[in-house]
Design an enzyme around this catalytic site. Structure first.
Site, PDB file in Angstrom:
ATOM      1  CG  ASP A 364       5.108   6.833   4.992  1.00 53.13           C
ATOM      2  OD1 ASP A 364       5.021   6.736   3.764  1.00 53.13           O
ATOM      3  OD2 ASP A 364       4.491   6.125   5.793  1.00 53.13           O
ATOM      4  CG  ASP A 561       3.671   4.105   9.387  1.00 53.77           C
ATOM      5  OD1 ASP A 561       4.486   3.658   8.564  1.00 53.77           O
ATOM      6  OD2 ASP A 561       2.455   4.156   9.181  1.00 53.77           O
ATOM      7  CG  ASP A 565       7.888   3.491   6.389  1.00 55.61           C
ATOM      8  OD1 ASP A 565       8.140   2.665   7.273  1.00 55.61           O
ATOM      9  OD2 ASP A 565       7.147   4.478   6.557  1.00 55.61           O
TER      10      ASP A 565
HETATM   11  P1  ADP Z   1       2.115   5.639   2.424  1.00 60.35           P
HETATM   12  O1  ADP Z   1       3.285   5.903   1.569  1.00 60.35           O
HETATM   13  O2  ADP Z   1       1.103   6.740   2.337  1.00 60.35           O
HETATM   14  O3  ADP Z   1       2.461   5.289   3.831  1.00 60.35           O
HETATM   15  P2  ADP Z   1       1.845   2.845   1.646  1.00 60.35           P
HETATM   16  O4  ADP Z   1       3.141   2.727   0.915  1.00 60.35           O
HETATM   17  O5  ADP Z   1       1.742   2.148   2.959  1.00 60.35           O
HETATM   18  O6  ADP Z   1       1.365   4.361   1.807  1.00 60.35           O
HETATM   19  O7  ADP Z   1       0.685   2.308   0.712  1.00 60.35           O
HETATM   20  C1  ADP Z   1       0.480   2.882  -0.549  1.00 60.35           C
HETATM   21  C2  ADP Z   1      -0.869   2.570  -1.103  1.00 60.35           C
HETATM   22  O8  ADP Z   1      -1.005   1.175  -1.309  1.00 60.35           O
HETATM   23  C3  ADP Z   1      -2.002   2.952  -0.200  1.00 60.35           C
HETATM   24  O9  ADP Z   1      -2.391   4.284  -0.363  1.00 60.35           O
HETATM   25  C4  ADP Z   1      -3.095   1.979  -0.650  1.00 60.35           C
HETATM   26  O10 ADP Z   1      -3.736   2.471  -1.794  1.00 60.35           O
HETATM   27  C5  ADP Z   1      -2.319   0.752  -1.042  1.00 60.35           C
HETATM   28  N1  ADP Z   1      -2.293  -0.235   0.039  1.00 60.35           N
HETATM   29  C6  ADP Z   1      -1.209  -0.650   0.733  1.00 60.35           C
HETATM   30  N2  ADP Z   1      -1.531  -1.577   1.630  1.00 60.35           N
HETATM   31  C7  ADP Z   1      -2.871  -1.750   1.531  1.00 60.35           C
HETATM   32  C8  ADP Z   1      -3.827  -2.565   2.197  1.00 60.35           C
HETATM   33  N3  ADP Z   1      -3.476  -3.402   3.156  1.00 60.35           N
HETATM   34  N4  ADP Z   1      -5.104  -2.487   1.807  1.00 60.35           N
HETATM   35  C9  ADP Z   1      -5.472  -1.648   0.836  1.00 60.35           C
HETATM   36  N5  ADP Z   1      -4.641  -0.863   0.172  1.00 60.35           N
HETATM   37  C10 ADP Z   1      -3.356  -0.903   0.502  1.00 60.35           C
HETATM   38 MG    MG Z   2       3.295   4.165   5.362  1.00 56.57          MG
END
Ligand code: ADP
Ligand code: MG
Length: 664
Positions: A364, A561, A565
């Site tokens: 991730d 983390d 996921d």
């Molecule tokens: P990653 O795969 O990089 O861990 P996530 O799946 O957790 O990312 O989140 C994907 C995207 O969704 C983030 O890059 C962000 O744009 C948006 N996002 C998710 N949760 C939030 C939040 N609490 N506030 C703002 N944006 C969010």
């Molecule tokens: Mg993540």
């Protein structure tokens, strides 16, 4: 030669810590009794050995009839073997005929009787010797097991004996289990923090080595989180308990390591099945050796039978599969212990198998390859002021645990003190991988990525920014965006290089972030494959696609983390979670937990797993090889009972010593 395992080996090594319902109950001490147990066994060995020497002296000096000699040798025989004989009777009574205690009993009783058969040589001393050495092997195993458990116990010794709690203005010493939420405890320098909480007063640095394997201290002051299991190294701290002991990090980590024995590795299950089949086969082979050759050969049946019976008895002595049954689980147990000392918690031996065969590591991005600590690089409002935009975003984000959310709340310093009417936030809804929506002072506010904005019907006005962008809409109208940027972790590059070049593992990154950000990270790290703009469900389908590719027996790990996921962690062959310090989600969802957030630990875990597998394999090949060789020699009459015992004990001792290397 622990009995707990030899009757099928179903009870893993680990179960000896708990109630062990098998023949060897007397070995199943609680922790702390081990020393006493080993000491008692050593005394028993010394007494029996002295009695044996005395018997041999009597045998040589006095000319006695055979039955009198039998009585002389019975003294050391019973001194060494009464426990084994009793266990053998018990297990026969339970209908379990094929285990090592019954085999040893039959073999030694046979050796005591063979002298009375026509043409038989008395083998009294041999019988005593078998029992004696059996005891030596058993004691040795008990010692080795105690040592591994002790060293895991030490390193997992995260719980202080007592906590100093302040009640009614007075300080009282209570057991950590008796702490409740809201208690105030005092932790002086050199003491362990008894339960998770927040520092009320005092400044100090905490040593987290027992939890993470890293000795870098953590500076704490009022308001900071203090995790149980850390050692306070400097000033006295007053801590407000936030979680009861059982819910605290220390208890969870210890429970996890304790339960790790329950998930058997493939080798362990193989050995257990092998022992079940192997022992009866050897017994039948022994019967065959005793009966068939004397019937086929000419000459007096009785004389021949005595010779072959002697060989058959030797067969039985060799037949004990102890070296395998003990050393293989001990190797995995040691490997789990050795890994946890480095801050890598492996939830079961089966994951050591899977890690050793790792072919693909899927990462991730946020919080895994990158720090997950975003700093606000620009605030671009439309219609409202920059302060209002940040204010609104921080309010809504204060309901999320996402790294972006935590960073925004921190960026808007006034968040925690703001109590105004305008800020009443209700109906908060987090959309995984997109952001949040909520009602703030009667208006519908959305904070998240372009996907979320599209759903809200807000048209995004975005510039070409570097970094992740958090958009905000109010009642479907675009209100602006905040650009946040994250940095790649210091050891991500090393982690990816070690996996790709050192271990031949394919590396993949899956992220919900924008393509631009993903490309920057992926190019910088030299990843084999990457995909951006993914929803949690898309991550699952990517992992499933990778799982369906022909993999030649190799496994796939997902490293994340635990935020957004968990489904992927569960879907992968091995789910590896980072940042277990404080994140319950990660500890629960994953198969392997990296206590500090270092991705380089993944390569380290694979290295440990490969080493454990190779030690286990060495032991299997070595033990089976020697057994087969000695069995052949015994059938040919080239190896007597003495040699059989030496071979058996020798193999066990060497295998156990080898297994203990896994701990280091
Ligand atoms: P990653 O795969 O990089 O861990 P996530 O799946 O957790 O990312 O989140 C994907 C995207 O969704 C983030 O890059 C962000 O744009 C948006 N996002 C998710 N949760 C939030 C939040 N609490 N506030 C703002 N944006 C969010
Ligand atoms: Mg993540």
């Amino acid at each position: 030669m622990g009995h707990c395992k030899c009757n099928g080996g179903e009870e893993g090594l680990h179960s000896t810590q708990k109630a062990c319902g098998c023949a060897g109950e007397r070995h199943c001490h609680e922790k702390g009794e081990d020393d006493g147990g080993v000491r008692r066994s050593v005394i028993k060995i010394l007494v029996a050995a002295s009695l044996l020497v005395a018997a041999v002296v009597v045998d040589h000096c006095a000319d006695m009839p055979m039955w009198a000699l039998l009585i002389v040798y019975l003294v050391p025989y019973l001194a060494a073997g009464h426990g084994v004989l009793k266990e053998a009777c018990d297990s026969v009574a339970k209908g379990d005929l094929f285990n090592e205690v019954t085999l040893m009993s039959i073999a030694t009783i046979g050796a005591l009787s063979i002298g009375f058969l026509p043409g038989g040589e008395p083998e009294f001393a041999e019988a005593v010797f078998v029992m004696l050495f059996f005891l030596v092997g058993e004691t040795f195993e008990e010692y080795a097991e105690g040592r591994s458990r002790e060293s895991i116990g030490n390193l997992m010794d995260l719980k202080p004996a007592e906590a100093h709690v302040v009640r009614d203005g007075k300080e009282e010493d209570v057991s950590p289990e008796d702490l409740t939420e809201g208690d105030i405890v005092i932790v002086r320098p050199g003491e362990k923090i008894p339960a998770d909480g927040t520092v009320e007063s005092g400044y100090s640095s905490l040593n987290t080595v027992a939890l993470t394997g890293e000795s870098a201290p953590r500076e704490v002051g009022p308001g900071d989180q203090a995790l149980s299991g850390c050692v306070n190294t400097q000033g006295a701290l007053t801590i407000r308990v936030e979680k009861a002991y059982a819910e605290s990090t220390a208890a969870k980590v210890m429970q996890l390591v304790e339960e790790s024995g329950e998930k058997k590795s493939r080798s362990e299950t193989f050995i257990a099945r092998f022992a079940k089949v192997y022992t009866p086969i050897v017994v039948i082979a022994a019967l065959f050796v005793a009966l068939v050759p004397p019937m086929l050969s000419d000459g007096v049946f009785a004389t021949n039978f005595t010779i072959w019976l002697g060989r058959a008895l030797t067969f039985l002595v060799i037949s004990c599969p102890c070296a395998l049954v003990i050393s293989v689980p001990l190797t995995f147990f040691g490997g789990i212990g050795g890994a946890s000392r480095k801050g890598i918690l492996i939830k079961g031996a089966s994951y050591i198998d899977a890690l050793a065969r790792l072919g693909t590591a899927v990462f991730d991005k946020t919080g895994t390859l990158t720090e997950g600590r975003f700093s606000v690089t620009s605030v671009c409002p439309s219609d409202i002021t920059a302060d209002e935009l940040l204010h609104l975003a921080a309010h809504v984000e204060s309901f999320s645990t996402h790294p972006i959310a935590i960073s925004l709340v921190e960026a808007y310093k006034k968040e925690s003190t703001c109590m105004c009417q305008k800020c009443a936030v209700t109906d908060v809804n987090e959309v995984a991988g997109q952001g949040l929506t909520a009602i703030v002072a009667g208006r519908r506010v959305a904070v998240g990525n372009t996907r979320l904005m599209a759903k809200e019907g807000a048209s995004v006005d975005e510039h070409d920014h570097i970094g992740s962008v958090v958009h905000v809409s109010i009642d479907g109208h675009y209100a602006g965006h905040i650009v946040v940027s994250d940095v790649v972790k210091k050891d991500s590059l090393e982690a990816i290089e070690n996996l790709r070049k050192g271990l031949g593992v394919k590396t993949v990154m899956l992220t919900g972030d924008r393509e631009k950000v993903a490309r920057d990270v992926a190019d910088g790290l030299g990843l084999d494959e990457w995909h951006s703009d993914l929803l949690p469900a898309d991550k699952v389908s990517h992992v499933e696609r990778l799982l369906n590719e022909p993999r030649g027996g190799k496994t796939l790990a997902f490293v994340g983390d635990g935020i957004n996921d968990a489904p992927v962690l569960a879907r992968a062959d091995v789910g590896i979670a980072m940042g277990a310090l404080g994140s319950d989600a990660a500890i629960e969802a994953a198969d392997v937990v990296l206590m500090d957030d270092k991705p380089s630990k993944v390569a380290q875990a694979v290295g440990i797993a490969r080493r454990v597998e190779s030690i286990a394999r060495q032991n299997v090949v070595f033990a089976i090889g020697i057994k087969v060789a000695v069995l052949i020699l015994a059938a040919l009459g080239l190896c007597g009972m003495w040699m059989a015992v030496f071979a058996d004990v020798g193999v066990t001792v060497l295998a156990v010593l080898n297994a203990m290397r896994a701990l280091r």
